[in-house]
Scaffold this motif. Structure first.
Motif, short mmCIF file in Angstrom:
data_model
loop_
_atom_site.label_atom_id
_atom_site.label_comp_id
_atom_site.label_asym_id
_atom_site.label_seq_id
_atom_site.Cartn_x
_atom_site.Cartn_y
_atom_site.Cartn_z
N GLU A 65 41.33 36.17 36.14
CA GLU A 65 40.80 37.41 36.68
C GLU A 65 39.47 37.79 35.89
O GLU A 65 38.46 38.19 36.49
CB GLU A 65 41.69 38.51 36.21
CG GLU A 65 41.39 39.78 36.88
CD GLU A 65 42.73 40.61 36.81
OE1 GLU A 65 43.67 40.72 37.86
OE2 GLU A 65 42.93 41.21 35.97
N HIS A 85 43.62 44.10 28.88
CA HIS A 85 44.51 42.73 29.00
C HIS A 85 45.04 42.46 27.58
O HIS A 85 46.16 41.86 27.44
CB HIS A 85 43.77 41.57 29.58
CG HIS A 85 43.54 41.75 30.89
ND1 HIS A 85 42.53 40.86 31.42
CD2 HIS A 85 43.82 42.24 31.97
CE1 HIS A 85 42.58 41.13 32.77
NE2 HIS A 85 43.42 41.91 33.07
N ASP A 125 42.75 46.95 38.09
CA ASP A 125 42.30 45.75 38.65
C ASP A 125 41.48 46.33 39.97
O ASP A 125 40.80 45.68 40.61
CB ASP A 125 43.67 44.90 39.03
CG ASP A 125 44.17 44.09 38.02
OD1 ASP A 125 43.62 44.33 36.71
OD2 ASP A 125 45.27 43.25 37.98
FE LIG Z 1 43.42 43.01 35.17
#
Ligand SMILES: [Fe+2]
Ligand SMILES: [Fe+2]
Length: 137
Positions: A65, A85, A125
């Motif tokens: 990601e 994260h 996200d």
């Molecule tokens: Fe993420």
């Protein structure tokens, strides 16, 4: 057919980046596998195996990601996102340590995973995917 504890919801969770949607679905599948083993009161060894699978996948996913969004000039929250994260990994590791001591997974661990889906995938996200406001020109 039994309902999965964690449910993919295209409308809520799709960030409209197919590769990442696919990884999020894999993440949910491993979370469900773990929850099922937990419900069936699987052995510590069995739980540990799936917990490791989940941890390994999370590390891979965050790496993929971060690589993905590092290539999006319009995405301005890269550093904050990476920090989130790291915090998720550290909370996850805390739960794993607790599990290693006690040999069982607690409800608050699964609550943590649920919040992850709703707050991180559907929230944080989303900002590099569907929610990205592309600069004109
Ligand atoms: Fe993420
Ligand atoms: Fe993600």
């Amino acid at each position: 057919m039994a309902n999965n504890f964690f449910q993919w919801d295209q409308g809520k969770y799709s960030i409209e980046v197919p590769t990442m949607d696919k990884e999020h679905q894999q993440l949910i599948a491993i979370m469900n596998k773990l929850y099922e083993k937990h419900s069936l009161k699987a052995s510590k060894q069995e739980l540990a195996t799936t917990l490791k699978e989940l941890g390994d996948f999370v590390v891979k996913h965050f790496k993929d990601e971060e690589e993905y969004f590092s290539k999006i000039p319009e995405y301005s929250k890269k550093e904050v996102h990476k920090k989130i994260h790291q915090e998720l990994i550290s909370k996850f590791t805390g739960h794993v340590k607790q599990f290693e001591k006690e040999g069982v997974l607690k409800d608050d661990f699964f609550t943590f995973l649920k919040v992850w889906l709703t707050a991180h995938i559907a929230g944080v996200d989303m900002n590099y995917g569907k929610g990205l406001v592309k600069k004109a020109g």
